[in-house]
Design an enzyme around this catalytic site. Structure first.
Site, PDB file in Angstrom:
ATOM      1  CD  GLU A   1      -4.144  -6.692   7.223  1.00 12.92           C
ATOM      2  OE1 GLU A   1      -3.472  -5.787   6.685  1.00 12.92           O
ATOM      3  OE2 GLU A   1      -5.379  -6.662   7.313  1.00 12.92           O
TER       4      GLU A   1
ATOM      5  CG  HIS B   1      -4.606  -2.711   7.025  1.00 17.43           C
ATOM      6  ND1 HIS B   1      -4.225  -3.463   5.937  1.00 17.43           N
ATOM      7  CD2 HIS B   1      -4.674  -1.421   6.588  1.00 17.43           C
ATOM      8  CE1 HIS B   1      -4.048  -2.666   4.894  1.00 17.43           C
ATOM      9  NE2 HIS B   1      -4.313  -1.428   5.262  1.00 17.43           N
TER      10      HIS B   1
ATOM     11  N   GLY C   1      -4.208  -2.089  -1.039  1.00 23.62           N
ATOM     12  CA  GLY C   1      -3.331  -1.717  -2.142  1.00 23.62           C
ATOM     13  C   GLY C   1      -3.146  -0.219  -2.211  1.00 23.62           C
TER      14      GLY C   1
ATOM     15  CB  CYS D   1      -7.247  -1.023   3.077  1.00 24.49           C
ATOM     16  SG  CYS D   1      -6.375   0.559   3.167  1.00 24.49           S
TER      17      CYS D   1
ATOM     18  CB  SER E   1      -0.930   0.007   1.214  1.00 19.99           C
ATOM     19  OG  SER E   1      -1.840  -1.069   1.160  1.00 19.99           O
TER      20      SER E   1
ATOM     21  CG  ASN F   1      -0.896   2.263   4.663  1.00 23.92           C
ATOM     22  OD1 ASN F   1      -0.892   3.435   4.301  1.00 23.92           O
ATOM     23  ND2 ASN F   1      -0.250   1.318   4.000  1.00 23.92           N
TER      24      ASN F   1
ATOM     25  N   GLY G   1      -5.020   6.796   2.479  1.00 31.70           N
ATOM     26  CA  GLY G   1      -5.083   8.216   2.187  1.00 31.70           C
ATOM     27  C   GLY G   1      -6.416   8.644   1.608  1.00 31.70           C
ATOM     28  CG  PHE G   2      -7.943   7.964  -1.577  1.00 31.78           C
ATOM     29  CD1 PHE G   2      -8.429   8.973  -2.391  1.00 31.78           C
ATOM     30  CD2 PHE G   2      -6.625   7.561  -1.738  1.00 31.78           C
ATOM     31  CE1 PHE G   2      -7.615   9.562  -3.358  1.00 31.78           C
ATOM     32  CE2 PHE G   2      -5.809   8.145  -2.685  1.00 31.78           C
ATOM     33  CZ  PHE G   2      -6.298   9.152  -3.495  1.00 31.78           C
TER      34      PHE G   2
END
Length: 367
Positions: free
Chosen positions: A339, A337, A223, A251, A47, A293, A295-296
């Site tokens: 995981e 996330h 991703g 994500c 990512s 993690n 940014g959108f």
């Protein structure tokens, strides 16, 4: 003796420090991560493709890095910024020092700068493109920085996805087709631990090829890049929704599922990147500390207006959307996330919930 390194942001902010990685010049979006541990997992998370990563922890590298921690076979960050990177490390087993690891893979890194001032700048002005170089900056470098594409509108999944399909797990397990937009190894591990036989497919695999695997559920992976710049993937997810089988989006996968259902996404000012983000499950009232993690994010107002979707999770820091479920179909998206890797294991049960839906699907009559 360490050479110099230079960091320049697109808004003109700049710093000079020491080089602690490979020599060279890179451009990318500068973002920051607040985790206290887990840098080997962070640096190998696909990512981060296309990004120059700032670690807010003042000192990193004291335990090196080892293959069992890696989420991809090589580091995925474009460059690294830290206050201090240790040239020495201590741990049991086989490992390599962080500066050596960065040099092995051609990743420039700068240390010895005021990362607190840099992070404040990013928080105030937003994530933006930057230049990291180990040679004195030139006008040509600056001009390329100004022209460098914004993360908004940029498709990157095709650069990190698997080149060909492969499987993990025992063939006798429940069959999950996973669209790899930059999947972390930990996601595959969580599925296999729960008895899944996972077919991992390139990001732009046609729905018919996924169907040929005879899956009982689908997972849309994490991703890099802007989900709105992936119309082909959105169209594929729309087809998968019509089949009525369980789908879990994580994500970027969560955002693609949202877009396929008609709910738009937008770019956050500086994103969420850390391993201590508080998330509330609105269905149960339970709180989770999560690894993040991104940014959108997806549009909360549009989500709540959607007749078939339910807002299931919110971020307690800024109340952005962290998850949704469908009222009638076995569809779920989570922005965080589950995981971890790195981070707390609070939300591993997301995989339990997904696999329970897959098991139920497996015993229902075929449609």
């Amino acid at each position: 003796m360490a050479g110099k390194a230079f960091l320049i942001l697109a808004d003109g902010w700049q710093a000079e420090g020491v080089s602690v990685g490979a020599e060279g010049t890179v451009w990318g979006e500068v973002v920051f991560h607040t985790a206290l541990t887990g840098y080997p997992e962070i640096f190998t998370d696909p990512s981060y493709w296309g990004q120059i990563l700032v670690m807010t922890l003042p000192h990193i590298g004291n335990y090196g890095t080892a293959a069992e921690e890696w989420q991809h076979e090589k580091p995925m960050i474009r460059g690294l910024v830290a206050r201090q990177v240790s040239g020495f490390f201590s741990r049991a087993g086989r490992a390599v020092g962080l500066p050596e690891y960065l040099r092995m893979h051609g990743i420039p890194a700068i240390a010895g700068i005021d990362t607190r001032a840099l992070v404040r700048r990013v928080r105030q002005k937003g994530a933006q493109n930057a230049l990291l170089t180990t040679t004195p900056p030139t006008q040509e470098m600056w001009e390329k920085l100004i022209q460098y594409p914004s993360m908004q509108g940029t498709e990157l999944a095709s650069q990190v996805t698997t080149a060909r399909p492969y499987t993990v797990g025992e063939p006798s397990g429940l069959r999950i087709a996973l669209l790899d937009f930059g999947v972390k190894k930990a996601i595959l591990d969580q599925l296999v631990q729960r008895g899944a036989y996972v077919g991992v497919f390139p990001a732009y695999t046609a729905p018919e090829a996924l169907q040929a695997f005879e899956p009982q559920g689908f997972l849309l992976s994490n991703g890099p890049g802007d989900p709105a710049a992936m119309p082909q993937a959105i169209a594929t997810v729309s087809e998968l929704v019509k089949w009525g089988r369980p789908i879990l989006g994580i994500c970027l996968g969560h955002q693609l599922l949202s877009l396929a259902l008609g709910v738009p996404t937008y770019k956050l000012l500086f994103g969420h990147r850390g391993s201590n983000h508080p998330v509330k499950d609105l269905r149960t009232g339970r709180l989770y500390i999560t690894s993040q993690n991104h940014g959108f994010a997806i549009d909360a107002a549009e989500l709540e207006r959607h007749p078939d979707l339910i807002l299931s999770h919110i971020n307690l820091n800024d109340h952005t959307v962290e998850g949704f479920v469908h009222r009638h179909l076995p569809l779920q998206g989570v922005q965080y996330h589950p995981e971890a890797s790195p981070g707390p294991h609070d939300s591993h049960e997301v995989f339990d919930e997904f696999m329970a839906a897959v098991r139920l699907q497996a015993v229902l009559p075929s449609r």
